[in-house]
Write a protein that holds these residues in place. Structure first.
Motif, PDB file in Angstrom:
ATOM      1  N   GLY A   1       0.807  -1.215   0.000  1.00  0.00           N
ATOM      2  CA  GLY A   1       0.000   0.000   0.000  1.00  0.00           C
ATOM      3  C   GLY A   1       0.839   1.264   0.000  1.00  0.00           C
ATOM      4  O   GLY A   1       0.319   2.343  -0.225  1.00  0.00           O
ATOM      5  N   SER A   2       2.152   1.152   0.278  1.00  0.00           N
ATOM      6  CA  SER A   2       2.987   2.344   0.394  1.00  0.00           C
ATOM      7  C   SER A   2       3.645   2.736  -0.931  1.00  0.00           C
ATOM      8  O   SER A   2       4.434   3.662  -0.980  1.00  0.00           O
ATOM      9  CB  SER A   2       4.072   2.098   1.442  1.00  0.00           C
ATOM     10  OG  SER A   2       4.839   0.968   1.050  1.00  0.00           O
TER      11      SER A   2
ATOM     12  N   ILE B   1       1.864   6.227  -6.352  1.00  0.00           N
ATOM     13  CA  ILE B   1       0.565   6.204  -7.039  1.00  0.00           C
ATOM     14  C   ILE B   1       0.767   6.766  -8.446  1.00  0.00           C
ATOM     15  O   ILE B   1       1.325   7.853  -8.618  1.00  0.00           O
ATOM     16  CB  ILE B   1      -0.481   7.025  -6.256  1.00  0.00           C
ATOM     17  CG1 ILE B   1      -0.812   6.294  -4.942  1.00  0.00           C
ATOM     18  CG2 ILE B   1      -1.739   7.238  -7.090  1.00  0.00           C
ATOM     19  CD1 ILE B   1      -1.688   7.071  -3.998  1.00  0.00           C
TER      20      ILE B   1
ATOM     21  N   ASP C   1      -1.133   7.995 -11.781  1.00  0.00           N
ATOM     22  CA  ASP C   1      -2.424   8.388 -12.348  1.00  0.00           C
ATOM     23  C   ASP C   1      -2.417   8.087 -13.847  1.00  0.00           C
ATOM     24  O   ASP C   1      -1.710   8.718 -14.620  1.00  0.00           O
ATOM     25  CB  ASP C   1      -2.675   9.879 -12.101  1.00  0.00           C
ATOM     26  CG  ASP C   1      -3.994  10.357 -12.707  1.00  0.00           C
ATOM     27  OD1 ASP C   1      -4.773   9.502 -13.168  1.00  0.00           O
ATOM     28  OD2 ASP C   1      -4.233  11.577 -12.719  1.00  0.00           O
TER      29      ASP C   1
ATOM     30  N   ASN D   1      -3.517  -6.630 -12.900  1.00  0.00           N
ATOM     31  CA  ASN D   1      -2.365  -5.731 -12.826  1.00  0.00           C
ATOM     32  C   ASN D   1      -1.279  -6.028 -13.850  1.00  0.00           C
ATOM     33  O   ASN D   1      -0.674  -5.130 -14.412  1.00  0.00           O
ATOM     34  CB  ASN D   1      -1.768  -5.791 -11.418  1.00  0.00           C
ATOM     35  CG  ASN D   1      -1.700  -4.404 -10.797  1.00  0.00           C
ATOM     36  OD1 ASN D   1      -2.373  -3.481 -11.255  1.00  0.00           O
ATOM     37  ND2 ASN D   1      -0.886  -4.257  -9.768  1.00  0.00           N
TER      38      ASN D   1
ATOM     39  N   ALA E   1       3.921  -0.141  -7.386  1.00  0.00           N
ATOM     40  CA  ALA E   1       3.142   1.013  -7.854  1.00  0.00           C
ATOM     41  C   ALA E   1       1.654   0.690  -7.794  1.00  0.00           C
ATOM     42  O   ALA E   1       1.240  -0.434  -8.037  1.00  0.00           O
ATOM     43  CB  ALA E   1       3.554   1.363  -9.270  1.00  0.00           C
ATOM     44  N   ARG E   2       0.867   1.727  -7.467  1.00  0.00           N
ATOM     45  CA  ARG E   2      -0.595   1.586  -7.479  1.00  0.00           C
ATOM     46  C   ARG E   2      -1.155   2.485  -8.559  1.00  0.00           C
ATOM     47  O   ARG E   2      -0.667   3.586  -8.779  1.00  0.00           O
ATOM     48  CB  ARG E   2      -1.180   1.963  -6.114  1.00  0.00           C
ATOM     49  CG  ARG E   2      -0.885   0.906  -5.024  1.00  0.00           C
ATOM     50  CD  ARG E   2      -1.501   1.292  -3.706  1.00  0.00           C
ATOM     51  NE  ARG E   2      -0.933   2.536  -3.177  1.00  0.00           N
ATOM     52  CZ  ARG E   2      -1.629   3.420  -2.466  1.00  0.00           C
ATOM     53  NH1 ARG E   2      -2.911   3.235  -2.218  1.00  0.00           N
ATOM     54  NH2 ARG E   2      -1.045   4.503  -1.998  1.00  0.00           N
ATOM     55  N   PHE E   3      -2.190   1.993  -9.228  1.00  0.00           N
ATOM     56  CA  PHE E   3      -2.731   2.731 -10.380  1.00  0.00           C
ATOM     57  C   PHE E   3      -4.100   3.313 -10.071  1.00  0.00           C
ATOM     58  O   PHE E   3      -4.974   2.619  -9.536  1.00  0.00           O
ATOM     59  CB  PHE E   3      -2.815   1.801 -11.591  1.00  0.00           C
ATOM     60  CG  PHE E   3      -1.481   1.213 -11.971  1.00  0.00           C
ATOM     61  CD1 PHE E   3      -0.568   1.950 -12.705  1.00  0.00           C
ATOM     62  CD2 PHE E   3      -1.121  -0.072 -11.566  1.00  0.00           C
ATOM     63  CE1 PHE E   3       0.677   1.413 -13.048  1.00  0.00           C
ATOM     64  CE2 PHE E   3       0.112  -0.616 -11.894  1.00  0.00           C
ATOM     65  CZ  PHE E   3       1.016   0.146 -12.643  1.00  0.00           C
ATOM     66  N   VAL E   4      -4.282   4.570 -10.414  1.00  0.00           N
ATOM     67  CA  VAL E   4      -5.571   5.239 -10.205  1.00  0.00           C
ATOM     68  C   VAL E   4      -5.940   5.999 -11.483  1.00  0.00           C
ATOM     69  O   VAL E   4      -5.097   6.214 -12.354  1.00  0.00           O
ATOM     70  CB  VAL E   4      -5.532   6.226  -9.019  1.00  0.00           C
ATOM     71  CG1 VAL E   4      -5.271   5.507  -7.702  1.00  0.00           C
ATOM     72  CG2 VAL E   4      -4.501   7.333  -9.242  1.00  0.00           C
TER      73      VAL E   4
END
Length: 239
Positions: free
Chosen positions: A2-3, A6, A8, A213, A233-236
């Motif tokens: 979760g860290s 992010i 976009d 993912n 990495a997290r994608f939004v």
């Protein structure tokens, strides 16, 4: 994880240049719309032959011609639902496949009723293809080029109608009116194969729905090869 940073998706897409990957997507979209234009117009070119063979009056012809138009909103709703839940690519492939199979089936009709039924089913497919092509095209295109690329894609519908008219006399002369529906069924089938092999799923759809993912990363790498993606990495989609 979760860290992780992010990313976009909307921002990445808007900042990119038009690449060969974008061009390939636009080309496939254009071809699918071209196939639609071909099928929409084909009925007009064969109608005199059908009227003669089935002994139809003008009022019946009007009913047959409007059958596909009446089905448009139904196809748009049904395949829009598929698109929002299962992805744009699947909805597009289903739409083109419906158009292809129902156009092939039109070769075997022997009454105004069965002809109208086939045109209605064709219309359902057509109604689902056009909005999904626009959605997919706009989701991959950079912001500054979006409108131009979508307008270009839409021109395929007119070109499809034009080509349908150009080849209709030769095809009808050689194979009868059913021959034009054979060609009209083959063209969207080619579009289905191209989509299946080359077209990625909408990157915004993947980011919003999660769970795919690896696919998202693969598409993003093809679209923006220079972008470095950390494993966590997290994608939004902010916009």
């Amino acid at each position: 994880s979760g860290s992780g940073p992010i990313i976009d998706i909307a921002e990445v897409l808007d900042a990119q240049k038009v690449t060969s990957f974008n061009i390939m997507l636009i080309a496939i979209g254009w071809f699918a719309i071209f196939a639609d234009g071909f099928d929409i117009s084909a009925i007009g070119y064969v109608m005199p032959n059908i009227m003669k063979e089935f002994h139809l009056g003008p009022e019946t012809v009007g009913l047959v011609n409007s059958a596909s138009l009446a089905a448009y909103p139904i196809g748009a709703l049904l395949l829009g639902w598929v698109s929002d839940r299962q992805g744009r690519k699947l909805a597009l492939m289903i739409g083109c496949l419906v158009v292809s199979l129902s156009t092939f089936a039109t070769m075997f009709v022997h009454s105004a009723e069965s002809l109208a039924a086939m045109r209605f089913i064709t219309g359902c497919g057509l109604g689902g293809v056009i909005p999904n092509i626009v959605a997919l095209g706009s989701e991959f295109a950079p912001k500054r080029m979006r409108a131009r690329l979508i307008i270009f894609t839409f021109c395929g519908i007119n070109f499809g109608g034009f080509i349908s008219g150009v080849i209709a006399p030769a095809v009808i002369g050689e194979w009868g009116w059913r021959g034009l529906f054979f060609v009209g069924g083959a063209v969207p089938l080619v579009a289905v194969i191209l989509m299946w092999v080359f077209m990625p799923e909408s990157i915004k759809f993947l980011a919003l729905h999660g769970g795919r993912n690896k696919e998202l990363r693969g598409t993003l790498h093809r679209l923006v090869p220079a972008l470095s993606l950390p494993d966590n990495a997290r994608f939004v989609v902010a916009s």
